[in-house]
Design a protein around this motif. Structure first.
Motif, mmCIF file in Angstrom:
data_model
loop_
_atom_site.group_PDB
_atom_site.id
_atom_site.type_symbol
_atom_site.label_atom_id
_atom_site.label_comp_id
_atom_site.label_asym_id
_atom_site.label_seq_id
_atom_site.Cartn_x
_atom_site.Cartn_y
_atom_site.Cartn_z
ATOM 1 N N ASP A 130 0.806 -1.226 0.000
ATOM 2 C CA ASP A 130 0.000 0.000 0.000
ATOM 3 C C ASP A 130 0.837 1.273 0.000
ATOM 4 O O ASP A 130 0.314 2.376 -0.150
ATOM 5 C CB ASP A 130 -0.993 0.017 1.171
ATOM 6 C CG ASP A 130 -0.320 0.161 2.533
ATOM 7 O OD1 ASP A 130 0.927 0.264 2.595
ATOM 8 O OD2 ASP A 130 -1.046 0.169 3.547
ATOM 9 N N GLY A 131 2.166 1.144 0.168
ATOM 10 C CA GLY A 131 3.036 2.317 0.118
ATOM 11 C C GLY A 131 2.889 3.255 1.292
ATOM 12 O O GLY A 131 3.395 4.376 1.266
ATOM 13 N N VAL A 132 2.226 2.803 2.354
ATOM 14 C CA VAL A 132 2.000 3.641 3.537
ATOM 15 C C VAL A 132 2.738 3.030 4.721
ATOM 16 O O VAL A 132 2.508 1.854 5.044
ATOM 17 C CB VAL A 132 0.499 3.761 3.857
ATOM 18 C CG1 VAL A 132 0.278 4.608 5.110
ATOM 19 C CG2 VAL A 132 -0.252 4.349 2.678
ATOM 20 N N PRO A 133 3.621 3.786 5.373
ATOM 21 C CA PRO A 133 4.343 3.231 6.527
ATOM 22 C C PRO A 133 3.439 3.060 7.728
ATOM 23 O O PRO A 133 2.503 3.825 7.936
ATOM 24 C CB PRO A 133 5.428 4.283 6.799
ATOM 25 C CG PRO A 133 4.829 5.571 6.304
ATOM 26 C CD PRO A 133 4.004 5.194 5.104
ATOM 27 N N GLY A 134 3.717 2.053 8.519
ATOM 28 C CA GLY A 134 2.981 1.866 9.767
ATOM 29 C C GLY A 134 1.641 1.195 9.602
ATOM 30 O O GLY A 134 0.773 1.327 10.461
ATOM 31 N N THR A 135 1.442 0.436 8.501
ATOM 32 C CA THR A 135 0.187 -0.284 8.300
ATOM 33 C C THR A 135 0.448 -1.790 8.331
ATOM 34 O O THR A 135 1.586 -2.248 8.358
ATOM 35 C CB THR A 135 -0.465 0.113 6.965
ATOM 36 O OG1 THR A 135 0.480 -0.082 5.902
ATOM 37 C CG2 THR A 135 -0.884 1.579 6.992
ATOM 38 N N THR A 136 -0.636 -2.560 8.282
ATOM 39 C CA THR A 136 -0.521 -3.999 8.528
ATOM 40 C C THR A 136 0.193 -4.755 7.411
ATOM 41 O O THR A 136 0.649 -5.876 7.630
ATOM 42 C CB THR A 136 -1.916 -4.614 8.728
ATOM 43 O OG1 THR A 136 -2.737 -4.303 7.589
ATOM 44 C CG2 THR A 136 -2.568 -4.063 9.991
ATOM 45 N N ASP A 137 0.285 -4.148 6.220
ATOM 46 C CA ASP A 137 0.950 -4.880 5.134
ATOM 47 C C ASP A 137 2.426 -4.521 4.998
ATOM 48 O O ASP A 137 3.072 -4.912 4.018
ATOM 49 C CB ASP A 137 0.216 -4.640 3.805
ATOM 50 C CG ASP A 137 0.480 -3.255 3.227
ATOM 51 O OD1 ASP A 137 0.865 -2.347 4.002
ATOM 52 O OD2 ASP A 137 0.317 -3.076 2.007
ATOM 53 N N ASP A 138 2.979 -3.783 5.953
ATOM 54 C CA ASP A 138 4.400 -3.448 5.906
ATOM 55 C C ASP A 138 5.247 -4.727 5.840
ATOM 56 O O ASP A 138 4.895 -5.752 6.421
ATOM 57 C CB ASP A 138 4.809 -2.645 7.144
ATOM 58 C CG ASP A 138 4.337 -1.198 7.067
ATOM 59 O OD1 ASP A 138 3.603 -0.855 6.126
ATOM 60 O OD2 ASP A 138 4.712 -0.413 7.954
ATOM 61 N N THR A 139 6.368 -4.633 5.137
ATOM 62 C CA THR A 139 7.295 -5.773 5.039
ATOM 63 C C THR A 139 8.676 -5.316 5.491
ATOM 64 O O THR A 139 9.559 -5.061 4.667
ATOM 65 C CB THR A 139 7.346 -6.306 3.598
ATOM 66 O OG1 THR A 139 7.646 -5.221 2.705
ATOM 67 C CG2 THR A 139 6.031 -6.928 3.196
#
Length: 298
Positions: A221-230
């Motif tokens: 999603d290109g957003v830091p601090g979200t559940t899909d971070d890798t």
């Protein structure tokens, strides 16, 4: 008094988010020990952090906005009260006492600081033990001519505020640097939390390579601090993105952190009280413990 108590509560309660679990509904007490506030009942707020890395997608980072806000209980008819808390990783920054001369000069130039060559050399002269100025730096012979006069420290930085004393440093330049420098930690930059310009300033790095690291850790999603971070689980995972440059930065980067700053601000009407706490998170006897490194109020 009540405002300061709320700010204390916010600072310490959310400092607990350097571990993964916070339960605000549980009771805890604050006690005073030689003028320093310390949290005395933390078992209900914390759980052990089993992760070997620290990243912006974890609970302590407070999500994409990097802060949380609560309404404070007030008496009927009084202005609305609010508590705002933010947490930041000190090891996603450039460490003033550990940064190499080449890295510091590149960082200052990357941030487009006025008189960057002077600021670059002046930091090195400020912290080294000798009295010989660098090509663009300064020692006592320069600072003793200032009004009021003072001497070069010739020792490590204790606070980032000392940057204001450097030859060539302007207030706009200082404000540009402050969010991205620290005096805490061993000097390794956390690949999961460092901002673009800190990453780009590492040896061999540029903005394109820094952007690759940030895109990787932010997830789809290109957003830091979200559940899909890798996030990077180990530093070597960055090798595929950096190629041969990784060998130049391998000893300068990490994926875990030990120092965090918690800012808590409580306000009711026009009255505001703020607390800033720097915490050292240590692993002792298999558990994470928090040690207060600095406490400031205003």
């Amino acid at each position: 008094g009540a405002l300061m108590a709320f700010a204390f509560l916010g600072a310490y309660a959310w400092a607990a988010l350097t571990l993964p679990v916070l339960r605000l509904t549980e009771h805890f007490t604050l006690s005073c020990d030689e003028g320093a506030w310390r949290l005395t009942r933390v078992a209900a707020l914390l759980a052990r952090d089993q992760n070997s890395h620290d990243a912006l997608g974890e609970a302590w980072s407070l999500g994409p906005t990097r802060q949380v806000e609560f309404r404070l209980p007030v008496e009927a008819g009084e202005p609305e009260g609010r508590l705002t808390v933010s947490v930041e990783d000190e090891e996603g920054k450039v460490q003033l006492n550990a940064v190499s001369p080449a890295h510091w000069r590149k960082f200052v130039a990357t941030r487009r600081i006025p008189e960057d060559e002077t600021v670059g050399d002046s930091l090195l002269d400020w912290r080294d033990a000798d009295s010989t100025p660098g090509l663009h730096g300064a020692e006592d012979d320069y600072y003793l001519r200032r009004s009021p006069p003072y001497r070069a420290k010739n020792a490590s930085f204790d606070t980032i505020g000392e940057l204001r004393l450097l030859r060539g440093m302007t207030e706009p330049g200082f404000r540009l640097l402050v969010p991205e420098v620290t005096v805490y930690g061993a000097g390794r930059v956390n690949l999961n939390t460092a901002p673009m310009m800190v990453l780009a300033s590492l040896p061999g790095m540029d903005e394109m390579l820094a952007r690759r690291l940030i895109q990787r850790r932010q997830g789809p999603d290109g957003v830091p601090g979200t559940t899909d971070d890798t996030p990077f689980l180990v530093p070597d995972q960055a090798r595929v993105l950096l190629g041969s440059v990784y060998d130049r930065v391998a000893d300068l980067v990490t994926v875990n952190s030990g120092h965090f700053t918690v800012r808590s601000s409580a306000s009711v009407g026009r009255a505001t009280v703020s607390v800033r706490v720097v915490l050292n998170r240590q692993a002792l006897a298999g558990a994470r413990r928090l040690q207060t490194m600095q406490w400031t109020e205003d």
